[in-house]
Enzyme design. Structure first.
Site, mmCIF file in Angstrom:
data_model
loop_
_atom_site.group_PDB
_atom_site.id
_atom_site.type_symbol
_atom_site.label_atom_id
_atom_site.label_comp_id
_atom_site.label_asym_id
_atom_site.label_seq_id
_atom_site.Cartn_x
_atom_site.Cartn_y
_atom_site.Cartn_z
ATOM 1 N N HIS A 463 0.827 -1.202 0.000
ATOM 2 C CA HIS A 463 0.000 0.000 0.000
ATOM 3 C C HIS A 463 0.866 1.260 0.000
ATOM 4 O O HIS A 463 0.686 2.150 -0.840
ATOM 5 C CB HIS A 463 -0.910 -0.009 1.236
ATOM 6 N N GLU A 464 1.810 1.327 0.925
ATOM 7 C CA GLU A 464 2.650 2.521 1.009
ATOM 8 C C GLU A 464 3.548 2.666 -0.219
ATOM 9 O O GLU A 464 3.824 3.783 -0.661
ATOM 10 C CB GLU A 464 3.478 2.495 2.297
ATOM 11 N N HIS A 467 1.640 4.417 -2.893
ATOM 12 C CA HIS A 467 1.715 5.871 -2.716
ATOM 13 C C HIS A 467 3.052 6.396 -3.245
ATOM 14 O O HIS A 467 3.113 7.428 -3.923
ATOM 15 C CB HIS A 467 1.608 6.236 -1.235
ATOM 16 N N HIS A 470 3.234 6.674 -6.968
ATOM 17 C CA HIS A 470 2.451 7.812 -7.454
ATOM 18 C C HIS A 470 3.293 9.091 -7.373
ATOM 19 O O HIS A 470 3.219 9.947 -8.263
ATOM 20 C CB HIS A 470 1.190 7.948 -6.592
#
Length: 682
Positions: A463-464, A467, A470
């Site tokens: 998940h991190e 980020h 992105h």
């Protein structure tokens, strides 16, 4: 001696940074920004005003970034310098947001005939800049103008105090024992960590803390019900007026004041409430649409959650005689039921997910999907011996970098997050590469045992990293729309949730797993059980997220003053409508709800579910084309990751998917019925 914060290289020299350097550096850099603005206003224009101002403000941002980061991961001596710098930074940005002369430059640029022919990133930065001026109070006058700026300063200060109280309350409580018997049920990894924690305090035996890995291990595995209750009560009452440290780090007054100031900001801008102000920069079109979205999902998930809770009560009563299932029993009983039903547990999986193997596999996956490699660089200075630094490479070219701080420790804020060191932007000296911080709180190595992750923690890491991608894979050269900058907050979770999907793919599991001792692959039987258990109590988990989101949104829809008692009453009301689980009398969840009181999710916690519609639907294209399909991966890279905030989030999604989002994939992935009706965030 020169101050390194005044002229930072590409990577902060963490081995040279000292707390006393912060105040003079931030003050001087703010003065430089003001001076640059005055110079730029003499000849208004993009190249003469905005470009040099961006350069000056980038230096300020890059100096404040390591200060803010060190406050989060080390706290201690960095807290006071950070808070002093935060006050200066907040005052500067409030002043900047109300500068009518600079606002006029933006208006002039937007009104010029050639504006429509500008490159999209530059044009979008001006459009969003105008919006942010208006939300920053540029149109206010007199006392209202002064009050808006003062409120902004106070909100930053109070949010920092809120976070400090949560951290201090977490660190203040420990539970020590020399009797191994009371820790029955705890896995060896948790016992090793507890022994290591005790040694760190020069104590014999074992030490339980409220740090995530320790707390979760007790709640999930400790057979001693009294111990579970004691640890649970300490955790859910943190930073409140009740519990073992009741009143010491109490966030009650801070919550009241923060909500009052936010409501005042909305009022000053002519809006009905803070939720309306929050949505002014998000995808969601209205407060009514958000409430409709949440209530619709609640209606879908609650029947399944009620069935799951009924099953758990029956199991706990029949198997363990727990007729009065309490909050501190839920995780423990759920784990027992999961093991009975699927013969699998997070702890049984943990030996197959050594941290180093998971990281290696994650990097391999990213290279397969997006054509970028990851290479460690041990020469880079960091703030702790456990922290690693990596470069992202396209061919032999460095395109980005990131620090990875994976393990829990005292004085480090809990949770997991991505933050920015600096953004990609074009400078007079060339391209500035995007650099990120990726932070988690996994159990570190203990003795001869390496760090072993639960599959849930594997998902957190993915998940991190989503980020991080992105931020790092953007192709935008204008800082205002580079990476996650200016991405609608209810869309910013999309790439992170999107990447989580690969953690569950049978073809990916061998890439991220092997037994830490033998190197053996995860047995197929265990893999099948893990996948079968994927949606175990998924409706209850979904409902928990929706409870938090609805509470947050209703709280910020209130225009009246909210006392601590009224906040509790609202939470009780939301729970009565949404929750299916028992709640302890001492539960003060809101007092440690840092996402909304110390983070960026005020009236925005719904974003997790809103963005999950997008992420699940985006991943469904890989399900159609192949989970390693390079063409689809590059399509996602070009349409989503590279674009940053340069275009509307819905437009970017539609370009990737070929249509507007549908909720079907989210409902299917969550095993929630009712796919026939669309509640997508289109």
């Amino acid at each position: 001696m020169s101050n390194p914060l005044l002229n930072l290289p590409q990577l902060p020299p963490f081995d040279q940074l000292q707390p006393h350097q912060v105040a003079p550096a931030i003050s001087e850099l703010i003065a430089r920004c003001r001076q640059q603005l005055q110079q730029g206003l003499k000849d208004p224009g993009w190249e003469s005003t905005l470009v040099p101002l961006e350069q000056a403000q980038d230096q300020l941002n890059r100096a404040f970034s390591p200060v803010s980061h060190l406050n989060s991961v080390l706290s201690g001596e960095w807290r006071s310098p950070y808070e002093a710098a935060l006050a200066l930074i907040t005052a500067y940005w409030a002043e900047q947001g109300q500068n009518r002369d600079l606002y006029a430059v933006y208006q002039q640029l937007a009104g010029a005939p050639e504006f429509e022919h500008w490159p999209q990133p530059r044009k979008q930065s001006v459009v969003l800049g105008l919006r942010d001026f208006e939300l920053g109070g540029v149109g206010l006058h007199g006392e209202a103008r002064r009050q808006f700026a003062e409120n902004r300063r106070r909100l930053a200060q109070l949010s920092s105090e809120f976070a400090n109280n949560v951290l201090d309350a977490t660190n203040a409580w420990t539970w020590h024992t020399e009797d191994a018997g009371v820790l029955a049920g705890l896995p060896q990894t948790a016992l090793a960590a507890a022994r290591s924690a005790a040694k760190g305090k020069k104590l014999p035996g074992w030490l339980i803390t409220l740090e995530g890995p320790s707390y979760l291990a007790v709640m999930t595995h400790a057979d001693n019900r009294a111990l579970r209750r004691e640890v649970y009560t300490a955790f859910v009452s943190r930073a409140s007026e009740v519990g073992p440290n009741g009143g010491t780090y109490d966030n009650s007054t801070l919550m009241e004041t923060i909500l009052s100031l936010r409501a005042d900001q909305a009022r000053l801008l002519g809006m009905a409430n803070y939720a309306e102000l929050s949505l002014a920069s998000k995808m969601a079109p209205s407060t009514e649409r958000v409430l409709e979205f949440l209530n619709d999902l609640i209606g879908r998930a609650k029947p399944a959650a009620e069935r799951e809770m009924a099953e758990l009560r029956e199991f706990a009563g029949t198997t363990y005689g727990l007729e009065d299932l309490q909050p501190w029993d839920l995780s423990w009983a759920s784990e027992k039921l999961k093991q009975q039903r699927y013969a699998i547990s997070q702890e049984a999986l943990r030996p197959y997910f050594p941290y180093s193997k998971v990281v290696e596999g994650l990097f391999t996956l990213v290279e397969k999907l997006f054509g970028v490699a990851v290479a460690a660089d041990n020469s880079v200075a960091t703030w702790h011996e456990d922290v690693q630094f990596f470069w992202l490479l396209k061919g032999d070219e460095r395109i980005a970098g990131f620090y990875l701080d994976a393990f829990a420790r005292e004085e480090k804020r809990g949770g997991a997050w991505m933050d920015t060191v600096c953004s990609r932007r074009q400078t007079g000296r060339g391209l500035q590469l995007p650099i990120a911080y990726l932070v988690c709180n996994f159990s570190p190595a203990a003795g001869e045992m390496p760090s072993l992750l639960t599959h849930s923690e594997v998902t957190t890491l993915f998940h991190e990293f989503g980020h991080g991608l992105h931020h790092m894979l953007t192709k935008m050269d204008v800082e205002a729309v580079s990476g996650i900058n200016s991405v609608a907050w209810d869309a910013v979770e999309m790439p992170s949730q999107f990447l989580e999907n690969w953690c569950w793919q049978p073809a990916v599991i061998p890439m991220i797993s092997c037994h830490y001792q033998s190197g053996a692959a995860l047995p197929q039987a265990m893999l099948k059980k893990m996948l079968a258990a994927r949606n175990f109590q998924s409706a209850m988990f979904t409902l928990r997220q929706l409870e938090f989101a609805l509470f947050d949104f209703r709280l910020h829809c209130c225009s009246e003053a909210m006392s601590a008692e009224k906040i509790q009453q609202l939470l009780n009301t939301v729970r009565s409508e949404v929750s299916v689980v028992p709640v302890a009398r001492e539960n003060r969840f809101q007092h440690a709800f840092s996402h909304i009181f110390a983070g960026s999710y005020a009236a925005g916690y719904y974003s997790y579910k809103w963005a999950e519609v997008l992420s699940a639907d985006a991943f469904s294209l890989f399900e159609e084309k192949g989970i390693f399909d390079r063409t689809t991966g590059e399509h996602f890279l070009h349409t989503i990751l590279e674009q940053g905030g340069s275009r509307d989030a819905l437009a970017l999604f539609t370009e990737f998917r070929g249509r507007e989002p549908k909720i079907d994939a989210l409902l299917r992935h969550s095993a929630i019925e009712g796919q026939e009706q669309s509640i997508s965030p289109a």
